[in-house]
Write an enzyme that holds these catalytic residues in place. Structure first.
Site, mmCIF file in Angstrom:
data_model
loop_
_atom_site.group_PDB
_atom_site.id
_atom_site.type_symbol
_atom_site.label_atom_id
_atom_site.label_comp_id
_atom_site.label_asym_id
_atom_site.label_seq_id
_atom_site.Cartn_x
_atom_site.Cartn_y
_atom_site.Cartn_z
ATOM 1 N N LYS A 35 0.848 -1.199 0.000
ATOM 2 C CA LYS A 35 0.000 0.000 0.000
ATOM 3 C C LYS A 35 0.883 1.248 0.000
ATOM 4 O O LYS A 35 2.090 1.156 0.250
ATOM 5 C CB LYS A 35 -0.919 -0.014 1.224
ATOM 6 C CG LYS A 35 -0.183 -0.017 2.565
ATOM 7 C CD LYS A 35 -1.143 -0.339 3.711
ATOM 8 C CE LYS A 35 -0.416 -0.372 5.034
ATOM 9 N NZ LYS A 35 -1.245 -0.950 6.108
ATOM 10 N N TYR A 256 17.046 29.371 9.706
ATOM 11 C CA TYR A 256 15.882 30.111 10.178
ATOM 12 C C TYR A 256 15.812 30.123 11.704
ATOM 13 O O TYR A 256 15.986 29.085 12.343
ATOM 14 C CB TYR A 256 14.606 29.491 9.623
ATOM 15 C CG TYR A 256 14.438 29.743 8.147
ATOM 16 C CD1 TYR A 256 14.333 31.040 7.656
ATOM 17 C CD2 TYR A 256 14.388 28.689 7.253
ATOM 18 C CE1 TYR A 256 14.179 31.273 6.291
ATOM 19 C CE2 TYR A 256 14.229 28.914 5.898
ATOM 20 C CZ TYR A 256 14.126 30.211 5.425
ATOM 21 O OH TYR A 256 13.976 30.429 4.090
ATOM 22 N N MET A 304 12.932 24.117 3.779
ATOM 23 C CA MET A 304 12.186 23.407 2.748
ATOM 24 C C MET A 304 13.129 22.568 1.873
ATOM 25 O O MET A 304 12.818 21.420 1.533
ATOM 26 C CB MET A 304 11.425 24.407 1.871
ATOM 27 C CG MET A 304 10.574 23.744 0.813
ATOM 28 S SD MET A 304 9.745 24.906 -0.290
ATOM 29 C CE MET A 304 8.364 25.408 0.694
#
Ligand SMILES: *Cc1c(COP(=O)(O)O)cnc(C)c1O
Length: 358
Positions: A35, A256, A304
């Site tokens: 799956k 950050y 990111m």
């Protein structure tokens, strides 16, 4: 040369891990659980490596159809069954097997007029997981309904454990197993109970079909045993490279929020890889990473597209140095644990932009 991050899928590791399943459950047929795009490894890629399994299990009917169209002849089981009447024609046409876990599904099956085929079903029993399945009280009537339905072919009985992974889960497993056996006894139907954790811990649950997922991909389902100790080989390695190096002075922050501050002069490697690639944003400083094959730690907040690693003591590391985020040499279980999650989530969360190579 493109951005250096990639997921390397080791097909021989998948094959090896299937052989480990057989070592633990030598008398059972194997329903390889693929799956969620084979836990992030790629449906058809994983199926090819696992082609000796007697069956495949997943949830997505389109994936099941793709698998059948790719030429696989073994059982293909839909773990949540079907959601609407229309799917039954597909299930029949592609000879898929379906879980049946609630009354609406029974009703749809009773209303279905097959075009000559028969539907193989896995009748799911809720023995304590309290997620899917008929209660013990409903079970006999559900079974009789299926048996009386001429559209139904093979019936297999099935349940799922809620605490097979836990080191103190024995009583819970015994209770679920006892409830299952109480209704399965004397029915003379094939049975399926065990996921990876139960395959490894509870041989008494193996029955006719085992349903391994995570162990096929080389991660450990057991918190008290590493994949290495279980002889499972990691099937996915996320590798990247250092794309910049910063020399910090004492007091300098990184990334950050300046979540990390140097308390001494040090070198920091900037790695191509961030949460948009599927690396967990919540992985804290200290999470292990390999640079040049040596263990170091994550520092600062995951961006990111980038993350930062401590290069202290890895003098030979620089731009272009290879980095392993998890996989060979660094267990995904360890990274998951550090990030407060489980290997399942990390493997399934690979971003679509991640290049996959074999
Ligand atoms: C996902 C799943 C499995 C496989 O579980 P693992 O812990 O990955 O081995 C087995 N059975 C069912 C019903 C599942 O949903």
């Amino acid at each position: 040369m493109s951005r250096p991050i990639q997921a390397l899928i080791d097909l021989s590791a998948l094959e090896h891990n299937l052989s480990v399943v057989r070592r633990y459950a030598p008398r059972s047929r194997v329903m390889a659980v693929i799956k969620a795009d084979a836990y992030g490894h790629g449906l058809l890629r994983a199926a090819e490596a696992l082609k000796r399994a007697e069956g495949f299990a997943m949830l997505e009917i389109d994936a099941a159809v793709r698998l059948r169209e790719a030429g696989y002849r073994q059982a293909i089981l839909l773990l949540e069954g079907f959601f609407a009447m229309e799917e039954l024609a597909w299930i029949e046409q592609y000879h898929l097997s379906t879980v049946v876990h609630h009354h609406e599904q029974l009703a749809m099956l009773s209303a279905y007029r097959p075009r000559g085929g028969r539907l193989d079903v896995f009748l799911k029993l809720n023995t304590g997981m309290n997620r899917l399945g008929f209660t013990l009280e409903q079970f006999s009537a559900a079974l009789e309904t299926l048996k009386a339905n001429p559209a139904i072919g093979q019936i297999t009985l099935m349940t799922h454990f809620s605490r097979a992974d836990e080191s103190d889960g024995n009583e819970s497993i015994a209770a679920q197993l006892q409830r299952f056996n109480a209704v399965a006894k004397g029915r003379n139907l094939p049975c399926s109970l065990a996921n990876s954790a139960a395959i490894l811990r509870y041989p008494e649950t193996h029955a006719d079909w085992v349903r391994p997922g995570i162990m096929l991909y080389g991660a450990s389902p057991l918190p008290d045993k590493t994949a290495d100790e279980l002889d499972l080989h990691p099937a996915m390695t996320i590798s990247s490279r250092i794309i910049a190096v910063q020399a910090l002075k004492s007091g300098d922050g990184v990334g950050y929020g300046h979540m990390f501050r140097a308390d001494r002069p040090m070198r920091v490697g900037i790695v191509a890889g961030g949460y948009a690639d599927g690396y967990p944003r919540h992985a804290p400083a200290g999470t292990p990473v390999l640079v040049n094959g040596r263990r170091t730690r994550l520092i600062g907040r995951i961006s990111m597209d980038m993350l930062h690693v401590d290069l202290s003591g890895i003098e030979d590391a620089g731009i272009g140095s290879p980095v392993t985020l998890w996989g060979k040499g660094l267990s995904v279980d360890e990274v998951a644990q550090s990030a407060g999650t489980v290997s399942y989530e990390l493997l399934c969360a690979l971003a679509p932009r991640m290049p996959i190579v074999t």
